[in-house]
Design a protein around this motif. Structure first.
Motif, PDB file in Angstrom:
ATOM      1  N   GLY A   1      -4.701   7.157   6.073  1.00 17.74           N
ATOM      2  CA  GLY A   1      -3.708   7.268   5.008  1.00 17.74           C
ATOM      3  C   GLY A   1      -3.528   5.954   4.264  1.00 17.74           C
ATOM      4  O   GLY A   1      -3.362   5.939   3.036  1.00 17.74           O
TER       5      GLY A   1
ATOM      6  N   LEU B   1       0.820  -1.212   0.000  1.00 18.52           N
ATOM      7  CA  LEU B   1       0.000   0.000   0.000  1.00 18.52           C
ATOM      8  C   LEU B   1       0.853   1.262   0.000  1.00 18.52           C
ATOM      9  O   LEU B   1       0.618   2.184  -0.773  1.00 18.52           O
ATOM     10  CB  LEU B   1      -0.929   0.009   1.219  1.00 18.52           C
ATOM     11  N   SER B   2       1.816   1.317   0.920  1.00 18.94           N
ATOM     12  CA  SER B   2       2.634   2.518   1.067  1.00 18.94           C
ATOM     13  C   SER B   2       4.066   2.102   1.390  1.00 18.94           C
ATOM     14  O   SER B   2       4.440   1.978   2.571  1.00 18.94           O
ATOM     15  CB  SER B   2       2.069   3.415   2.178  1.00 18.94           C
TER      16      SER B   2
ATOM     17  N   LYS C   1      -5.566   4.742  -4.188  1.00 22.91           N
ATOM     18  CA  LYS C   1      -4.652   5.214  -5.235  1.00 22.91           C
ATOM     19  C   LYS C   1      -3.984   4.043  -5.952  1.00 22.91           C
ATOM     20  O   LYS C   1      -3.828   4.067  -7.185  1.00 22.91           O
ATOM     21  CB  LYS C   1      -3.593   6.140  -4.629  1.00 22.91           C
ATOM     22  N   ARG C   2      -3.580   3.023  -5.202  1.00 24.08           N
ATOM     23  CA  ARG C   2      -2.969   1.849  -5.841  1.00 24.08           C
ATOM     24  C   ARG C   2      -3.978   1.167  -6.766  1.00 24.08           C
ATOM     25  O   ARG C   2      -3.621   0.683  -7.842  1.00 24.08           O
ATOM     26  CB  ARG C   2      -2.485   0.866  -4.775  1.00 24.08           C
TER      27      ARG C   2
ATOM     28  N   ASP D   1      -4.269  14.453  -1.101  1.00 28.42           N
ATOM     29  CA  ASP D   1      -3.010  13.984  -0.528  1.00 28.42           C
ATOM     30  C   ASP D   1      -2.700  14.694   0.786  1.00 28.42           C
ATOM     31  O   ASP D   1      -2.001  14.155   1.638  1.00 28.42           O
ATOM     32  CB  ASP D   1      -1.854  14.197  -1.515  1.00 28.42           C
TER      33      ASP D   1
ATOM     34  N   ASP E   1      -5.772  13.280   3.409  1.00 29.31           N
ATOM     35  CA  ASP E   1      -6.028  11.853   3.607  1.00 29.31           C
ATOM     36  C   ASP E   1      -6.004  11.443   5.076  1.00 29.31           C
ATOM     37  O   ASP E   1      -6.806  10.613   5.515  1.00 29.31           O
ATOM     38  CB  ASP E   1      -5.065  10.994   2.778  1.00 29.31           C
TER      39      ASP E   1
ATOM     40  N   LYS F   1       0.137   7.659  -8.174  1.00 35.14           N
ATOM     41  CA  LYS F   1       0.949   7.943  -6.994  1.00 35.14           C
ATOM     42  C   LYS F   1       0.311   9.030  -6.143  1.00 35.14           C
ATOM     43  O   LYS F   1       0.329   8.963  -4.907  1.00 35.14           O
ATOM     44  CB  LYS F   1       2.357   8.368  -7.415  1.00 35.14           C
ATOM     45  N   ASP F   2      -0.225  10.063  -6.806  1.00 33.30           N
ATOM     46  CA  ASP F   2      -0.856  11.181  -6.115  1.00 33.30           C
ATOM     47  C   ASP F   2      -2.264  11.383  -6.656  1.00 33.30           C
ATOM     48  O   ASP F   2      -2.582  10.989  -7.783  1.00 33.30           O
ATOM     49  CB  ASP F   2      -0.049  12.469  -6.298  1.00 33.30           C
TER      50      ASP F   2
ATOM     51  N   SER G   1      -4.242   5.299   0.381  1.00 31.64           N
ATOM     52  CA  SER G   1      -3.183   4.723  -0.451  1.00 31.64           C
ATOM     53  C   SER G   1      -3.706   3.512  -1.215  1.00 31.64           C
ATOM     54  O   SER G   1      -3.354   3.302  -2.383  1.00 31.64           O
ATOM     55  CB  SER G   1      -1.988   4.318   0.413  1.00 31.64           C
TER      56      SER G   1
END
Length: 322
Positions: free
Chosen positions: A273, A224-225, A280-281, A300, A303, A286-287, A277
């Motif tokens: 967060g 995820l991050s 977004k994935r 961003d 979040d 990425k953003d 994430s």
């Protein structure tokens, strides 16, 4: 009953100290960024240093906007967060799968649900503010979408629109909703609760990044991050918890209460967060956007606040509001 909140910056010493300290930190960060650019990068492009300086510049803009809205008072704060929700929702919808049949529902989201949610906060109608989006709007959205007769991925499209309203509008709106809390002995200082929330949440993000760079080894959620580490999480959350405890004079809390609430804020911010994430994935980005230089999009920056704000609001309303 509508309650007008006076701009506390005009008469509250603690607020002036808070913003003075924030500006001092930004000045120090700008100085460090300038020295790094001159001594390390020697004026040449440098990915890490240039990104750092871009983030610092963006923080100057954000802090000045928040400070200005605080000076102008309640209405300005609500308008600021209305714009932030609009920008965040626009970023979200841009990445979501939608079809022509969703246009009526999206018009409801942007031009009815969003402004109505903040209007309800402005007039302090808690009973409707707390259920307007997750009950009434959530029921109307699929009705409008179904009227167009487009059933392709209907459930997915509806769920994405509902989730977008939940995170970008409903959750974010709990930040200015703090101004509606009538805490005995704390009247006229409600803006400080917003400052407390923002400082703790953003402080936790920054401190997790710093501790992660200094000591980070083991990944928390590499899928995820990848940049988040266990060491960064523990160091950042504990540091931000101490920061929250130190800020207790600007709150109605005792030092221990402030520390526990800050800990809860940091944990909810971190988990929020991770959820953002994951989204977004799923969308392969990425953003969320490029609105804020060095920070990505509005979402961003929001979040961590998305999950922390409702919890913070309702804890205070349950325990501190008669």
């Amino acid at each position: 009953m509508l309650k007008l909140t006076m701009p506390v910056l005009l008469h509250d010493d603690m607020t002036r100290w808070l913003f003075g300290g924030t500006l001092a930190v930004l000045l120090l960060a700008s100085l460090i960024g300038g020295v790094l650019k001159w001594r390390v990068a020697r004026g040449q492009p440098h990915g890490v240093i240039d990104n750092l300086n871009s983030r610092i510049k963006a923080w100057w803009v954000m802090i000045l906007l928040i400070g200005l809205s605080f000076v102008l008072g309640k209405t300005a704060v609500i308008l600021l967060f209305t714009f932030m929700s609009f920008a965040a929702l626009r970023e979200y919808i841009t990445l979501a799968y939608t079809r022509a049949g969703d246009h009526m529902a999206m018009a409801l989201m942007f031009y009815v649900a969003l402004p109505m949610q903040y209007f309800l906060i402005w007039i302090e109608w808690y009973g409707l503010f707390s259920i307007f989006i997750p009950v009434h709007v959530f029921l109307v959205l699929p009705i409008l979408a179904s009227l167009r007769g487009d059933t392709t991925r209907f459930l997915e499209r509806t769920a994405k629109m509902q989730w977008g309203l939940m995170i970008c509008v409903f959750c974010v709106s709990h930040v200015p909703a703090l101004l509606t809390l009538n805490i005995p002995g704390y009247q006229g200082r409600e803006l400080l609760l917003i400052a407390y929330l923002i400082v703790v949440v953003q402080g936790s993000d920054v401190l997790q990044y710093v501790w992660g760079k200094l000591l980070g080894r083991r990944k928390v959620a590499p899928e995820l991050s990848p940049s988040k580490t266990i060491e960064g999480l523990v160091g950042g959350v504990l540091s931000a918890t101490l920061l929250g405890a130190a800020l207790y004079p600007i709150t109605p809390f005792t030092p221990w209460q402030s520390a526990l609430i800050a800990l809860a804020i940091c944990l909810m911010g971190f988990l929020g967060g991770l959820v953002m994430s994951a989204i977004k994935r799923d969308r392969g980005v990425k953003d969320w956007g490029t609105l804020i230089e060095g920070h990505g999009g509005m979402l961003d920056r929001l979040d961590s606040v998305v999950f922390a704000a409702p919890m913070f609001f309702h804890v205070i309303r349950f325990w501190w509001v008669p």
